[in-house]
Design an enzyme around this catalytic site. Structure first.
Site, PDB file in Angstrom:
ATOM      1  N   SER A 133       0.952  -1.191  -0.047  1.00 50.88           N
ATOM      2  CA  SER A 133      -0.117  -0.054   0.012  1.00 50.88           C
ATOM      3  C   SER A 133       0.898   1.302   0.025  1.00 50.88           C
ATOM      4  O   SER A 133       2.003   1.433   0.679  1.00 50.88           O
ATOM      5  CB  SER A 133      -0.901  -0.044   1.327  1.00 50.88           C
ATOM      6  OG  SER A 133      -1.476   1.226   1.496  1.00 50.88           O
ATOM      7  N   TYR A 169      -2.598  -0.911  10.965  1.00 52.37           N
ATOM      8  CA  TYR A 169      -2.894  -1.209   9.509  1.00 52.37           C
ATOM      9  C   TYR A 169      -1.657  -0.928   8.771  1.00 52.37           C
ATOM     10  O   TYR A 169      -1.285  -1.742   7.924  1.00 52.37           O
ATOM     11  CB  TYR A 169      -4.234  -0.948   8.892  1.00 52.37           C
ATOM     12  CG  TYR A 169      -4.050  -1.016   7.421  1.00 52.37           C
ATOM     13  CD1 TYR A 169      -4.144  -2.175   6.808  1.00 52.37           C
ATOM     14  CD2 TYR A 169      -3.881   0.082   6.590  1.00 52.37           C
ATOM     15  CE1 TYR A 169      -4.277  -2.343   5.471  1.00 52.37           C
ATOM     16  CE2 TYR A 169      -3.911   0.002   5.091  1.00 52.37           C
ATOM     17  CZ  TYR A 169      -4.125  -1.213   4.610  1.00 52.37           C
ATOM     18  OH  TYR A 169      -3.871  -1.702   3.154  1.00 52.37           O
ATOM     19  N   LYS A 206       1.824  -3.338   6.877  1.00 49.97           N
ATOM     20  CA  LYS A 206       2.103  -3.339   5.468  1.00 49.97           C
ATOM     21  C   LYS A 206       3.785  -3.146   5.212  1.00 49.97           C
ATOM     22  O   LYS A 206       4.501  -3.886   4.529  1.00 49.97           O
ATOM     23  CB  LYS A 206       1.400  -2.279   4.744  1.00 49.97           C
ATOM     24  CG  LYS A 206       0.102  -2.593   4.150  1.00 49.97           C
ATOM     25  CD  LYS A 206      -0.216  -3.923   3.635  1.00 49.97           C
ATOM     26  CE  LYS A 206      -1.644  -4.246   3.332  1.00 49.97           C
ATOM     27  NZ  LYS A 206      -1.897  -5.652   2.751  1.00 49.97           N
TER      28      LYS A 206
END
Length: 340
Positions: free
Chosen positions: A125, A150, A154
């Protein structure tokens, strides 16, 4: 036909990638626990593809599930989508996000190593860049401290993949750093299907247009941008799906112990207000929206430098922003009791 495991393959990006894989001559094998997707997506894929789709219900954190899938359909590559992705929820339940997002990758890599499966495309991302100091962002742009658990998962997963390759594991990896996926399959049979209140802008737009939501709130109109609202790089989900197929073909040509990373965006930034106005124009309707206060943690502006993926993978977006917003609206209108 080469079998390719798609973890989270019934989800938004995974389902569209399954379509592109078949188009390119691969056989997708879907693994999904349906915690954030709908089983009816499998039926929709069958309609689009005109053939049965191999799928398994299960969690890719579970080694026994992976064994079952591999015994039935030995796969030669993996596209790893499966992850929790709600930024707000991740701040409330960080352990849930680390256990699932980071844990599933380690289980999967261990399994691949034992079976001699070499190729993996990882769903990363642009959140890894945070608020960049320079625009557009290239793959060399420094990654910043994550704004959420979150986003941090990544970053950690990218680091795990780099370390795994450095360990001389016979694996080949591409991490794709997505910008903002929008749109739906042109057939309007599959698209983005958020549970509850959408976390992304365009589903909020389409749900407002169809009457599910009363209005859209634009979080801030006093930023240093063309119209004061935040800017993002919005990419059609079919273009994003195609990038995974290109990445897989690229990996097949590489030697063992290989790692590379690509931005996947359009190379253009569009503001929140531009999205609203373009949606209104393309679909000939008016949206109810208001301006609200800034939202904490929002990146002001970010878009991709896409030269690397253009030159190395020969990938270029084929869909316009207008296409994306037209397809999103057609998908929203097509939703019925079957999938809603």
């Amino acid at each position: 036909m080469k079998n390719i495991l798609i973890t989270g393959g019934a989800g938004y990006i995974g389902s569209h990638t399954a379509v592109e894989l078949v188009k390119a001559g691969y056989e997708p094998i879907i693994l999904d626990d349906f915690s954030n997707s709908n089983p009816n997506v499998i039926n929709r894929l069958v309609e689009i593809l005109g053939k049965e789709v191999s799928y398994f219900e299960g969690d890719c954190n579970d080694k026994e599930v992976l064994e079952k899938v591999y015994a039935a359909h030995p796969f030669e590559g993996v596209i790893h989508f499966a992850a929790f992705k709600a930024v707000g929820e991740s701040t409330q339940f960080p352990l849930k996000y680390y256990q699932n997002n980071v844990g599933s990758l380690t289980v999967l890599l261990d399994f691949m190593q034992r079976k001699g499966v070499k190729n993996i495309v990882f769903s990363s991302s642009c959140t890894v860049y945070g608020q960049p100091d320079q625009l557009p962002v290239t793959e060399e742009t420094p990654r910043k401290e994550a704004e959420s658990p979150y986003g941090n998962t990544k970053k950690i997963c990218e680091d795990i993949l780099v370390d795994f390759v450095k360990s001389k594991a016979k694996v080949k990896v591409v991490s794709l750093r997505y910008f903002n996926p929008v749109g739906a399959h042109p057939s309007a049979k599959i698209g983005e299907l958020p549970n509850g209140t959408p976390n992304n802008l365009v589903p909020f737009v389409t749900q407002t247009a169809v009457g599910i939501r009363e209005k859209i709130t634009v979080f801030g109109d006093d930023y240093d941008t063309v119209d004061g609202s935040c800017i993002r790089d919005f990419i059609h989900v079919m273009d994003l799906a195609n990038a995974h197929v290109k990445a897989l073909a690229y990996l097949e040509k590489q030697e063992d112990c290989f790692y590379d990373v690509f931005n996947v965006g359009t190379g253009n930034g569009n503001s929140v207000l531009e999205i609203i106005k373009t949606f209104e124009k393309v679909n000939n309707l008016k949206l109810n929206y208001t301006i609200g206060p800034r939202r904490p943690g929002d990146v002001v502006k970010i878009w991709a430098d896409t030269q690397k993926i253009n030159q190395v993978l020969g990938w270029y977006p084929q869909y316009t922003l207008e296409d994306s917003l037209r397809d999103s609206w057609n998908w929203e209108k097509s939703l019925s009791g079957e999938l809603a």
